[in-house]
Design a protein around this motif. Structure first.
Motif, short mmCIF file in Angstrom:
data_model
loop_
_atom_site.label_atom_id
_atom_site.label_comp_id
_atom_site.label_asym_id
_atom_site.label_seq_id
_atom_site.Cartn_x
_atom_site.Cartn_y
_atom_site.Cartn_z
N ILE A 193 0.83 -1.21 0.00
CA ILE A 193 0.00 0.00 0.00
C ILE A 193 0.86 1.25 0.00
N ASN A 194 1.91 1.26 0.81
CA ASN A 194 2.78 2.44 0.89
C ASN A 194 3.43 2.75 -0.45
N LEU A 195 3.91 1.72 -1.13
CA LEU A 195 4.50 1.95 -2.45
C LEU A 195 3.42 2.36 -3.45
N GLY A 196 2.24 1.78 -3.31
CA GLY A 196 1.14 2.16 -4.18
C GLY A 196 0.79 3.63 -4.07
N VAL A 197 0.86 4.17 -2.86
CA VAL A 197 0.59 5.60 -2.66
C VAL A 197 1.61 6.44 -3.42
N VAL A 198 2.87 6.03 -3.36
CA VAL A 198 3.92 6.76 -4.08
C VAL A 198 3.63 6.76 -5.58
N TYR A 199 3.26 5.59 -6.11
CA TYR A 199 2.99 5.49 -7.55
C TYR A 199 1.74 6.28 -7.94
N LYS A 200 0.70 6.19 -7.12
CA LYS A 200 -0.55 6.87 -7.44
C LYS A 200 -0.36 8.38 -7.50
N GLN A 201 0.46 8.91 -6.60
CA GLN A 201 0.67 10.35 -6.55
C GLN A 201 1.61 10.84 -7.65
N ASN A 202 2.17 9.90 -8.40
CA ASN A 202 3.13 10.29 -9.43
C ASN A 202 2.76 9.70 -10.79
N ASP A 203 1.44 9.63 -11.00
CA ASP A 203 0.89 9.26 -12.32
C ASP A 203 1.35 7.89 -12.80
N ARG A 204 1.48 6.97 -11.85
CA ARG A 204 1.79 5.58 -12.22
C ARG A 204 0.64 4.70 -11.72
N SER A 205 -0.55 5.03 -12.21
CA SER A 205 -1.78 4.47 -11.66
C SER A 205 -1.90 2.95 -11.87
#
Length: 245
Positions: A193-205
């Motif tokens: 989840i933590n890595l997912g948050v990083v990706y989501k906030q940086n257009d790596r949906s």
């Protein structure tokens, strides 16, 4: 022990009083034998415990003062005994708590420095320590998660990604090595989840979606296997809610 018990019960004033008594007693014992490493570590443990209580009471400077004293005592001991694993673990914990307090004071750069130090100490231990590998991997993965969150706050995206990826690697190792320990699966889901948050906030949906899916699958199995554990149900509910938004 009594101080930790009072803390768990939420009685922070009594917990602080108990820790103060423990610190006073351990100072006196250390004065009787100032070169005894076990007494140095024991005092540092009490100071660190007192610091966490003060942090919980929003006495941030008081927390920093006593935890810094513990850190300095451990550093001095390690100058004489650089391979003392217990002292190194205690030192890493001091850095970790100092990082948490600094975050609460919105001193993000200082917090990152402390969190990085906690990670560096444990990485060095893991390279040489075989007997306590499970414990150190679990703790290191936790410290990496905190470092990653701090790096994300500072918009150090590559650093945050690297920290969370390393945390995932360690937790995947723990799940493989200890498949009957459900807590490691829960921690791995949290790391996804933590890595997912990083990706989501940086257009790596798409990458974020895959990680959230891994976490949901893992948490769903935990809820099915351990329906009485509220923490797993709560984590699953929060993750499902967040991925729907």
């Amino acid at each position: 022990f009594m101080a930790r018990n009072h803390k768990q019960l939420g009685d922070l004033p009594t917990a602080e009083s108990s820790y103060l008594q423990a610190v006073d007693l351990r100072r006196r014992l250390l004065r009787q034998n100032p070169t005894d490493p076990t007494k140095v570590i024991s005092l540092a443990d009490a100071l660190r415990g007192l610091g966490t209580i003060r942090d919980n009471q929003d006495d941030f400077q008081g927390a920093i003062d006593v935890i810094s004293e513990a850190r300095d005592a451990l550093n001095k001991l390690l100058e004489q005994e650089p391979d003392n694993t217990q002292a190194r673990l205690a030192l890493a914990s001091c850095f970790h708590v100092l990082g948490a307090v600094s975050n609460e004071l919105n001193e993000s750069e200082e917090a990152r420095s402390y969190h990085q130090s906690s990670v560096d100490v444990l990485v060095a231990i893991l390279d040489t320590e075989d007997q306590r590998g499970e414990e150190i991997k679990a703790e290191l993965s936790r410290y990496l998660n905190e470092l990653g969150r701090n790096q994300r706050k500072l918009e150090d995206i590559s650093g945050a990604e690297a920290s969370h990826l390393k945390s995932i690697e360690l937790r995947e190792q723990l799940v493989t090595q200890f498949p009957t320990t459900p807590e490691y699966r829960s921690l791995l889901a949290d790391a996804y989840i933590n890595l997912g948050v990083v990706y989501k906030q940086n257009d790596r949906s798409e990458e974020a979606k895959e990680l959230y899916g891994n976490a949901i699958e893992m948490l769903t199995k935990l809820v099915q296997e351990f329906p009485a554990v509220r923490k797993y149900r709560y984590s699953l509910g929060v993750t499902l809610h967040n991925t729907a938004n």
